[in-house]
Design a protein around this motif. Structure first.
Motif, PDB file in Angstrom:
ATOM      1  N   SER A   1       0.797  -1.232   0.000  1.00  0.00           N
ATOM      2  CA  SER A   1       0.000   0.000   0.000  1.00  0.00           C
ATOM      3  C   SER A   1       0.829   1.281   0.000  1.00  0.00           C
ATOM      4  O   SER A   1       0.304   2.340  -0.318  1.00  0.00           O
ATOM      5  N   ASN A   2       2.105   1.184   0.327  1.00  0.00           N
ATOM      6  CA  ASN A   2       2.956   2.384   0.338  1.00  0.00           C
ATOM      7  C   ASN A   2       3.857   2.451  -0.890  1.00  0.00           C
ATOM      8  O   ASN A   2       5.063   2.554  -0.777  1.00  0.00           O
ATOM      9  N   GLY A   3       3.252   2.349  -2.074  1.00  0.00           N
ATOM     10  CA  GLY A   3       4.025   2.549  -3.291  1.00  0.00           C
ATOM     11  C   GLY A   3       4.225   1.330  -4.164  1.00  0.00           C
ATOM     12  O   GLY A   3       5.069   1.349  -5.051  1.00  0.00           O
ATOM     13  N   GLY A   4       3.478   0.270  -3.948  1.00  0.00           N
ATOM     14  CA  GLY A   4       3.592  -0.912  -4.808  1.00  0.00           C
ATOM     15  C   GLY A   4       4.970  -1.554  -4.704  1.00  0.00           C
ATOM     16  O   GLY A   4       5.628  -1.495  -3.664  1.00  0.00           O
ATOM     17  N   ASP A   5       5.401  -2.164  -5.798  1.00  0.00           N
ATOM     18  CA  ASP A   5       6.692  -2.858  -5.820  1.00  0.00           C
ATOM     19  C   ASP A   5       7.859  -1.936  -5.512  1.00  0.00           C
ATOM     20  O   ASP A   5       8.756  -2.283  -4.749  1.00  0.00           O
ATOM     21  N   SER A   6       7.851  -0.741  -6.105  1.00  0.00           N
ATOM     22  CA  SER A   6       8.973   0.186  -5.872  1.00  0.00           C
ATOM     23  C   SER A   6       8.966   0.677  -4.424  1.00  0.00           C
ATOM     24  O   SER A   6      10.032   0.853  -3.820  1.00  0.00           O
ATOM     25  N   GLY A   7       7.798   0.888  -3.852  1.00  0.00           N
ATOM     26  CA  GLY A   7       7.714   1.295  -2.448  1.00  0.00           C
ATOM     27  C   GLY A   7       8.207   0.203  -1.519  1.00  0.00           C
ATOM     28  O   GLY A   7       8.883   0.474  -0.520  1.00  0.00           O
TER      29      GLY A   7
ATOM     30  N   SER B   1       8.922  -8.175   9.037  1.00  0.00           N
ATOM     31  CA  SER B   1       7.953  -8.108  10.143  1.00  0.00           C
ATOM     32  C   SER B   1       7.452  -6.697  10.399  1.00  0.00           C
ATOM     33  O   SER B   1       6.413  -6.515  11.041  1.00  0.00           O
ATOM     34  N   THR B   2       8.168  -5.694   9.919  1.00  0.00           N
ATOM     35  CA  THR B   2       7.766  -4.299  10.149  1.00  0.00           C
ATOM     36  C   THR B   2       7.003  -3.690   8.970  1.00  0.00           C
ATOM     37  O   THR B   2       6.660  -2.510   9.014  1.00  0.00           O
ATOM     38  N   LEU B   3       6.741  -4.473   7.936  1.00  0.00           N
ATOM     39  CA  LEU B   3       6.022  -3.943   6.774  1.00  0.00           C
ATOM     40  C   LEU B   3       4.632  -3.456   7.163  1.00  0.00           C
ATOM     41  O   LEU B   3       3.960  -4.068   7.987  1.00  0.00           O
ATOM     42  N   SER B   4       4.227  -2.360   6.542  1.00  0.00           N
ATOM     43  CA  SER B   4       2.856  -1.886   6.734  1.00  0.00           C
ATOM     44  C   SER B   4       1.927  -2.727   5.858  1.00  0.00           C
ATOM     45  O   SER B   4       2.365  -3.642   5.158  1.00  0.00           O
ATOM     46  N   LYS B   5       0.673  -2.383   5.864  1.00  0.00           N
ATOM     47  CA  LYS B   5      -0.335  -3.193   5.179  1.00  0.00           C
ATOM     48  C   LYS B   5      -0.178  -3.221   3.661  1.00  0.00           C
ATOM     49  O   LYS B   5       0.389  -2.315   3.055  1.00  0.00           O
ATOM     50  N   PHE B   6      -0.737  -4.280   3.099  1.00  0.00           N
ATOM     51  CA  PHE B   6      -0.873  -4.462   1.655  1.00  0.00           C
ATOM     52  C   PHE B   6      -2.344  -4.324   1.305  1.00  0.00           C
ATOM     53  O   PHE B   6      -3.215  -4.467   2.166  1.00  0.00           O
ATOM     54  N   GLU B   7      -2.615  -4.070   0.037  1.00  0.00           N
ATOM     55  CA  GLU B   7      -3.966  -4.262  -0.465  1.00  0.00           C
ATOM     56  C   GLU B   7      -4.052  -5.763  -0.680  1.00  0.00           C
ATOM     57  O   GLU B   7      -3.216  -6.331  -1.390  1.00  0.00           O
ATOM     58  N   PRO B   8      -4.997  -6.452  -0.044  1.00  0.00           N
ATOM     59  CA  PRO B   8      -5.009  -7.913  -0.093  1.00  0.00           C
ATOM     60  C   PRO B   8      -5.261  -8.484  -1.489  1.00  0.00           C
ATOM     61  O   PRO B   8      -5.801  -7.809  -2.364  1.00  0.00           O
ATOM     62  N   GLY B   9      -4.863  -9.750  -1.658  1.00  0.00           N
ATOM     63  CA  GLY B   9      -5.081 -10.442  -2.914  1.00  0.00           C
ATOM     64  C   GLY B   9      -6.516 -10.907  -3.052  1.00  0.00           C
ATOM     65  O   GLY B   9      -7.245 -11.047  -2.058  1.00  0.00           O
ATOM     66  N   LYS B  10      -6.926 -11.163  -4.300  1.00  0.00           N
ATOM     67  CA  LYS B  10      -8.297 -11.601  -4.563  1.00  0.00           C
ATOM     68  C   LYS B  10      -8.308 -12.791  -5.519  1.00  0.00           C
ATOM     69  O   LYS B  10      -7.510 -12.858  -6.451  1.00  0.00           O
ATOM     70  N   CYS B  11      -9.224 -13.683  -5.250  1.00  0.00           N
ATOM     71  CA  CYS B  11      -9.496 -14.813  -6.131  1.00  0.00           C
ATOM     72  C   CYS B  11     -10.969 -14.754  -6.498  1.00  0.00           C
ATOM     73  O   CYS B  11     -11.825 -14.817  -5.605  1.00  0.00           O
ATOM     74  N   GLN B  12     -11.247 -14.593  -7.759  1.00  0.00           N
ATOM     75  CA  GLN B  12     -12.619 -14.478  -8.261  1.00  0.00           C
ATOM     76  C   GLN B  12     -13.410 -13.427  -7.492  1.00  0.00           C
ATOM     77  O   GLN B  12     -14.554 -13.631  -7.116  1.00  0.00           O
ATOM     78  N   GLY B  13     -12.758 -12.302  -7.217  1.00  0.00           N
ATOM     79  CA  GLY B  13     -13.408 -11.184  -6.542  1.00  0.00           C
ATOM     80  C   GLY B  13     -13.457 -11.281  -5.036  1.00  0.00           C
ATOM     81  O   GLY B  13     -13.834 -10.330  -4.366  1.00  0.00           O
TER      82      GLY B  13
END
Length: 137
Positions: A47-53, A109-121
């Motif tokens: 959530s803090n910049g995608g892959d580059s973040g 362990s210190t990473l902030s949140k991700f936008e979670p993954g989805k399977c079929q919505g």
């Protein structure tokens, strides 16, 4: 010493697969003792910049002990991106040296949140693998 980070997301897993759901694949992760998704339609996004973040955060957060400056290798860290986007159960899939392995785990362990993954919505827990390359330059 420069630390190079190569990030390959959702690498082929080192544990066996349990089954598939169209484009999604569920696996039993023996390291954490439960089923998670190995492949999904929509993978988690930092959530803090995608892959580059994510790369930037890891590079900025690593602290290398002077006695480890001449060690070269890749630490593969796996973790679960939960349905609420939090990172859980980080572990070393393949390590290099105990201090570098421990440091890679500390940072993940210190990473902030991700936008979670989805399977079929549907939002699902996804296993995520990050190789962290330590190299002299």
């Amino acid at each position: 010493m420069w630390i190079f980070l190569s990030l390959f997301f959702l690498l082929p897993d080192l544990v066996y697969s349990q089954g598939t759901t169209d484009n999604c694949e569920v696996m039993f992760d023996e390291n954490i003792g439960r089923e998670v998704y190995k492949f999904v339609d929509s993978p988690p996004v930092y959530s803090n910049g995608g892959d580059s973040g994510l790369t930037r955060f890891i590079a900025d957060s690593l602290r290398i002990h002077p006695t480890c400056m001449d060690i070269i290798g890749i630490v593969y860290v796996a973790f679960i991106v939960e349905v609420d986007g939090t990172v859980s159960n980080p572990y070393v899939l393949r390590g290099v040296e105990p201090f570098l392995d421990k440091e890679a785990l500390r940072v993940i362990s210190t990473l902030s949140k991700f936008e979670p993954g989805k399977c079929q919505g549907e939002i699902v827990p996804v296993r995520y693998v990050v190789p962290i390359r330590f190299a002299l330059q």
